[in-house]
Scaffold this motif. Sequence first.
Motif, PDB file in Angstrom:
ATOM      1  N   GLU A 326      89.382 107.460-108.656  1.00  0.00           N
ATOM      2  CA  GLU A 326      88.152 107.355-109.524  1.00  0.00           C
ATOM      3  C   GLU A 326      87.308 107.457-109.085  1.00  0.00           C
ATOM      4  O   GLU A 326      85.881 107.440-109.444  1.00  0.00           O
ATOM      5  N   THR A 327      86.818 106.215-108.514  1.00  0.00           N
ATOM      6  CA  THR A 327      86.059 105.466-107.764  1.00  0.00           C
ATOM      7  C   THR A 327      84.770 107.492-106.851  1.00  0.00           C
ATOM      8  O   THR A 327      83.879 107.124-106.426  1.00  0.00           O
ATOM      9  N   GLY A 328      86.051 108.424-106.393  1.00  0.00           N
ATOM     10  CA  GLY A 328      85.516 109.340-105.465  1.00  0.00           C
ATOM     11  C   GLY A 328      85.557 109.521-104.140  1.00  0.00           C
ATOM     12  O   GLY A 328      85.371 110.161-103.168  1.00  0.00           O
ATOM     13  N   LEU A 329      85.304 108.438-103.475  1.00  0.00           N
ATOM     14  CA  LEU A 329      85.935 108.072-102.820  1.00  0.00           C
ATOM     15  C   LEU A 329      87.452 108.462-101.620  1.00  0.00           C
ATOM     16  O   LEU A 329      88.205 108.093-102.171  1.00  0.00           O
ATOM     17  N   SER A 330      87.399 109.240-100.299  1.00  0.00           N
ATOM     18  CA  SER A 330      89.005 108.002 -99.474  1.00  0.00           C
ATOM     19  C   SER A 330      89.208 107.240 -99.480  1.00  0.00           C
ATOM     20  O   SER A 330      88.564 105.773 -99.865  1.00  0.00           O
ATOM     21  N   SER A 331      90.194 106.576 -99.327  1.00  0.00           N
ATOM     22  CA  SER A 331      91.535 105.882 -98.886  1.00  0.00           C
ATOM     23  C   SER A 331      90.323 104.784 -98.045  1.00  0.00           C
ATOM     24  O   SER A 331      90.225 103.671 -98.182  1.00  0.00           O
ATOM     25  N   GLU A 332      90.319 105.499 -96.935  1.00  0.00           N
ATOM     26  CA  GLU A 332      89.464 105.294 -96.016  1.00  0.00           C
ATOM     27  C   GLU A 332      88.002 104.967 -96.352  1.00  0.00           C
ATOM     28  O   GLU A 332      87.651 103.358 -95.887  1.00  0.00           O
ATOM     29  N   GLU A 333      87.668 105.754 -96.816  1.00  0.00           N
ATOM     30  CA  GLU A 333      86.106 105.330 -97.299  1.00  0.00           C
ATOM     31  C   GLU A 333      86.049 104.001 -98.173  1.00  0.00           C
ATOM     32  O   GLU A 333      85.041 102.895 -98.005  1.00  0.00           O
ATOM     33  N   GLY A 349      95.750 103.897 -98.480  1.00  0.00           N
ATOM     34  CA  GLY A 349      96.747 104.842 -98.840  1.00  0.00           C
ATOM     35  C   GLY A 349      97.021 105.483 -98.168  1.00  0.00           C
ATOM     36  O   GLY A 349      98.458 106.269 -97.505  1.00  0.00           O
ATOM     37  N   SER A 350      96.469 106.103 -97.060  1.00  0.00           N
ATOM     38  CA  SER A 350      96.782 107.681 -96.332  1.00  0.00           C
ATOM     39  C   SER A 350      97.106 107.565 -95.231  1.00  0.00           C
ATOM     40  O   SER A 350      97.946 107.624 -94.630  1.00  0.00           O
ATOM     41  N   VAL A 351      97.508 105.708 -94.901  1.00  0.00           N
ATOM     42  CA  VAL A 351      98.011 105.632 -92.931  1.00  0.00           C
ATOM     43  C   VAL A 351      99.646 105.504 -93.739  1.00  0.00           C
ATOM     44  O   VAL A 351     100.499 105.129 -93.289  1.00  0.00           O
ATOM     45  N   PHE A 352      99.572 106.042 -94.541  1.00  0.00           N
ATOM     46  CA  PHE A 352     101.529 106.129 -95.239  1.00  0.00           C
ATOM     47  C   PHE A 352     101.759 107.292 -95.573  1.00  0.00           C
ATOM     48  O   PHE A 352     103.451 107.262 -96.034  1.00  0.00           O
ATOM     49  N   GLY A 353     101.459 107.850 -95.345  1.00  0.00           N
ATOM     50  CA  GLY A 353     101.713 109.422 -94.915  1.00  0.00           C
ATOM     51  C   GLY A 353     101.499 109.967 -96.127  1.00  0.00           C
ATOM     52  O   GLY A 353     100.364 109.891 -97.274  1.00  0.00           O
ATOM     53  N   ALA A 354     102.066 110.976 -96.836  1.00  0.00           N
ATOM     54  CA  ALA A 354     101.681 111.853 -97.426  1.00  0.00           C
ATOM     55  C   ALA A 354     102.039 111.297 -99.455  1.00  0.00           C
ATOM     56  O   ALA A 354     102.420 110.598 -99.047  1.00  0.00           O
ATOM     57  N   GLY A 355     100.628 111.732 -99.748  1.00  0.00           N
ATOM     58  CA  GLY A 355     100.288 110.857-100.922  1.00  0.00           C
ATOM     59  C   GLY A 355     100.038 109.917-100.973  1.00  0.00           C
ATOM     60  O   GLY A 355      99.407 109.264-102.435  1.00  0.00           O
ATOM     61  N   GLY A 356     100.021 109.427-100.067  1.00  0.00           N
ATOM     62  CA  GLY A 356      98.790 108.055 -99.769  1.00  0.00           C
ATOM     63  C   GLY A 356      97.401 107.597 -99.781  1.00  0.00           C
ATOM     64  O   GLY A 356      96.885 106.615-100.853  1.00  0.00           O
ATOM     65  N   GLU A 357      97.058 109.531 -99.808  1.00  0.00           N
ATOM     66  CA  GLU A 357      95.588 109.525-100.468  1.00  0.00           C
ATOM     67  C   GLU A 357      94.817 108.831-101.761  1.00  0.00           C
ATOM     68  O   GLU A 357      95.874 110.012-102.404  1.00  0.00           O
ATOM     69  N   GLY A 358      94.312 108.571-101.845  1.00  0.00           N
ATOM     70  CA  GLY A 358      93.857 108.088-103.353  1.00  0.00           C
ATOM     71  C   GLY A 358      93.895 106.732-103.681  1.00  0.00           C
ATOM     72  O   GLY A 358      93.564 106.625-105.188  1.00  0.00           O
TER      73      GLY A 358
END
Length: 386
Positions: A326-333, A349-358
């Motif tokens: 809901e923040t509209g940011l990528s997980s890294e941002e 979450g993106s560092v943990f592979g598929a589905g971790g983004e968000g």
Amino acid sequence: MKYEFSKAVENLAPSGIRAFFDLVMNSDGDVISLGVGEPDFATPWNIREEAIYALERGMTSYTSNMGLSELRRHISEYLKKIFKYSYDRHTEILITNGVSEGVDIVFRSLLNPGDEVILPEPVYVCYRPLIELCGAKVVSIDTSLSDFIPDPKAIANAITKKTKAIVLCSPSNPTGAVIPQSVLNQIADLSKKHGFWVLSDEIYAELTYEDNYPKIANLPGMKDHTIVLNGFSKAFAMTGFRLGYICAPKALIERANKIHQYAALCAPILSQVAGVEALKGGRTELDVMKRSYLARRNWFVKQLNKIGLPTVLPSGAFYCFPSIKETGLSSEEFALQLFKSNSVAVVPGSVFGAGGEGFVRCCYASSMDDLKEAVVRIEDFLKKRK
Ligand code: PLP
């Protein structure tokens, strides 16, 4: 001198978790770190004392490659008592330098270039690079579509003639999800039907908060197909001791031990002696730590949901995986901005592979004071963005 290194190593991405860890270590401010996945307890005193006493007695030698016979006996008895597993201490248990070494030598024992390994993601960061170092291929399944539980249908669709193994990490790092018994039963059927291995990383098995720990290794016919990895880092708060073990059919243990004897020789003797004490010293401290994680889980997850980060109540380990969509940011941002503006470290979450983004991973093995302050700061961060 122009250096040239292994192409496989050049192609490895650095660990995203360590990148955030370094960020925290190199900052001077008053940072609250929910970043690193490690118990906030010191190793129980009886275990430390045993290691000190062993050092005083001059126990400073190598052990057999397989590890101290006494430790393997205690592991075999412990696994029988707690998990109803049956592993022979002479031929089916190999002591390693943490589960980390176990994962590495299991993959190196099993995989040929071109083999495929099914990897339900998001998941702990070590499997993918170690599979790829063997020249094998990761076939990823996105579990964010099924509440972070691997969907047996998705697994069935991912199976090919080249499928050599599937990796299961339950309770999961980074989500804390525990794979239910009904799902394990279906994965077991697929493994037997198609003849692939199940590598079951059970390092958080003792830290399961609901019912019994669901298991795959002791389902009918599965012992021959399963490799159980476990260790002392998490349940016994012994990360620095670097002590783990592989339980598997004799043929696999023999292969893994071939690599282990050349690459590691043995796990440190002091750690092995400490491991014996951990297993025979009773479960009081373990229960205290587990109850403490449980209380913190309940409080922290409730607060995250309250301040607007939807978070599923995890069934195990000491992580939760709030959605930051809901923040509209990528997980890294999100992780970088939260760190820079409010000095709270979480892992994207993106560092943990598929589905971790968000999502971001928060480790709640921090003091209640730190968790309370983290909630205040994260709420402030979210308010500033509105
Ligand atoms: N497996 C999982 C799922 C982990 O989360 C970790 C560490 O965080 C490891 C293995 C590594 O454990 P060890 O300290 O035994 O090498």
